[in-house]
Design an enzyme around this catalytic site. Structure first.
Site, PDB file in Angstrom:
ATOM      1  N   ARG A 172       0.857  -1.189   0.000  1.00 57.01           N
ATOM      2  CA  ARG A 172       0.000   0.000   0.000  1.00 57.01           C
ATOM      3  C   ARG A 172       0.891   1.237   0.000  1.00 57.01           C
ATOM      4  O   ARG A 172       1.931   1.267   0.649  1.00 57.01           O
ATOM      5  CB  ARG A 172      -0.887   0.021   1.236  1.00 57.01           C
ATOM      6  CG  ARG A 172      -1.692  -1.232   1.467  1.00 57.01           C
ATOM      7  CD  ARG A 172      -2.755  -1.432   0.394  1.00 57.01           C
ATOM      8  NE  ARG A 172      -3.532  -2.652   0.649  1.00 57.01           N
ATOM      9  CZ  ARG A 172      -3.564  -3.682  -0.180  1.00 57.01           C
ATOM     10  NH1 ARG A 172      -2.891  -3.664  -1.293  1.00 57.01           N
ATOM     11  NH2 ARG A 172      -4.292  -4.744   0.103  1.00 57.01           N
ATOM     12  N   GLY A 173       0.504   2.247  -0.772  1.00 58.99           N
ATOM     13  CA  GLY A 173       1.272   3.483  -0.810  1.00 58.99           C
ATOM     14  C   GLY A 173       2.170   3.606  -2.019  1.00 58.99           C
ATOM     15  O   GLY A 173       2.842   4.617  -2.177  1.00 58.99           O
ATOM     16  N   CYS A 174       2.184   2.587  -2.859  1.00 63.56           N
ATOM     17  CA  CYS A 174       2.967   2.646  -4.091  1.00 63.56           C
ATOM     18  C   CYS A 174       2.010   2.924  -5.252  1.00 63.56           C
ATOM     19  O   CYS A 174       0.955   2.312  -5.341  1.00 63.56           O
ATOM     20  CB  CYS A 174       3.673   1.325  -4.361  1.00 63.56           C
ATOM     21  SG  CYS A 174       4.993   0.951  -3.208  1.00 63.56           S
ATOM     22  N   GLN A 175       2.400   3.846  -6.112  1.00 61.49           N
ATOM     23  CA  GLN A 175       1.574   4.130  -7.286  1.00 61.49           C
ATOM     24  C   GLN A 175       1.609   2.943  -8.250  1.00 61.49           C
ATOM     25  O   GLN A 175       0.599   2.585  -8.828  1.00 61.49           O
ATOM     26  CB  GLN A 175       2.056   5.393  -7.981  1.00 61.49           C
ATOM     27  CG  GLN A 175       1.130   5.842  -9.083  1.00 61.49           C
ATOM     28  CD  GLN A 175       1.526   7.181  -9.638  1.00 61.49           C
ATOM     29  OE1 GLN A 175       2.679   7.592  -9.557  1.00 61.49           O
ATOM     30  NE2 GLN A 175       0.567   7.884 -10.201  1.00 61.49           N
ATOM     31  N   SER A 176       2.782   2.339  -8.406  1.00 54.90           N
ATOM     32  CA  SER A 176       2.917   1.135  -9.219  1.00 54.90           C
ATOM     33  C   SER A 176       2.561  -0.066  -8.351  1.00 54.90           C
ATOM     34  O   SER A 176       2.690  -0.024  -7.133  1.00 54.90           O
ATOM     35  CB  SER A 176       4.359   0.971  -9.699  1.00 54.90           C
ATOM     36  OG  SER A 176       4.746   2.057 -10.474  1.00 54.90           O
TER      37      SER A 176
END
Length: 136
Positions: free
Chosen positions: A50-54
């Site tokens: 969670r928290g990654c754009q990719s």
């Protein structure tokens, strides 16, 4: 000197020879290309960071006294960043993995040269690995 310190210093030494940031990003991508991919069956929603754009998948945990981590991403640069974290953490004694002070990203200048989204993703991956390491 701890094993995690030695591994981080090796990464810093590799990047020290590259003074151009295009070359450094290429090095990051090459590290990602060299990392074994996760099986598609292991890329489950519960392994998404969670928290990654990719999309980034992490599988981390301790087996007896050794900490293991695998990672994968659809983004070449993010996969490369994940591979650097895997290189630091994977195979460490669980107790050492839980106490890693991650300093190589700032030492090689990643914090200043990553886009805000990628910097947030690197931070999210590091926090997810650290949380898994501390959980044992």
């Amino acid at each position: 000197m701890t094993e995690s310190h030695r591994r981080q210093q090796a990464i810093v030494d590799e990047f020290a020879f590259l003074d151009d940031w295009m070359l450094r990003f290429q090095q990051v991508i090459e590290h990602g290309d060299a990392m074994p991919p996760m099986d598609e069956a292991d890329k489950t929603d519960d392994r998404l960071v969670r928290g990654c754009q990719s999309r980034v998948w992490l599988d981390a945990g301790a087996d007896r006294d050794t900490f293991h981590v695998r990672a994968d991403s659809e983004s070449q640069i993010v996969r490369g960043l994940a591979s650097l974290l895997v290189r630091v953490y994977d195979g460490l004694p669980a107790e050492e993995a839980a106490a890693v002070d991650l300093w190589f990203p700032s030492e090689i200048g990643l914090a200043e040269h990553l886009s805000p989204n990628r910097a947030n993703g690197l931070d999210a991956m590091q926090r997810a690995i650290a949380t898994a390491a501390q959980a044992g």
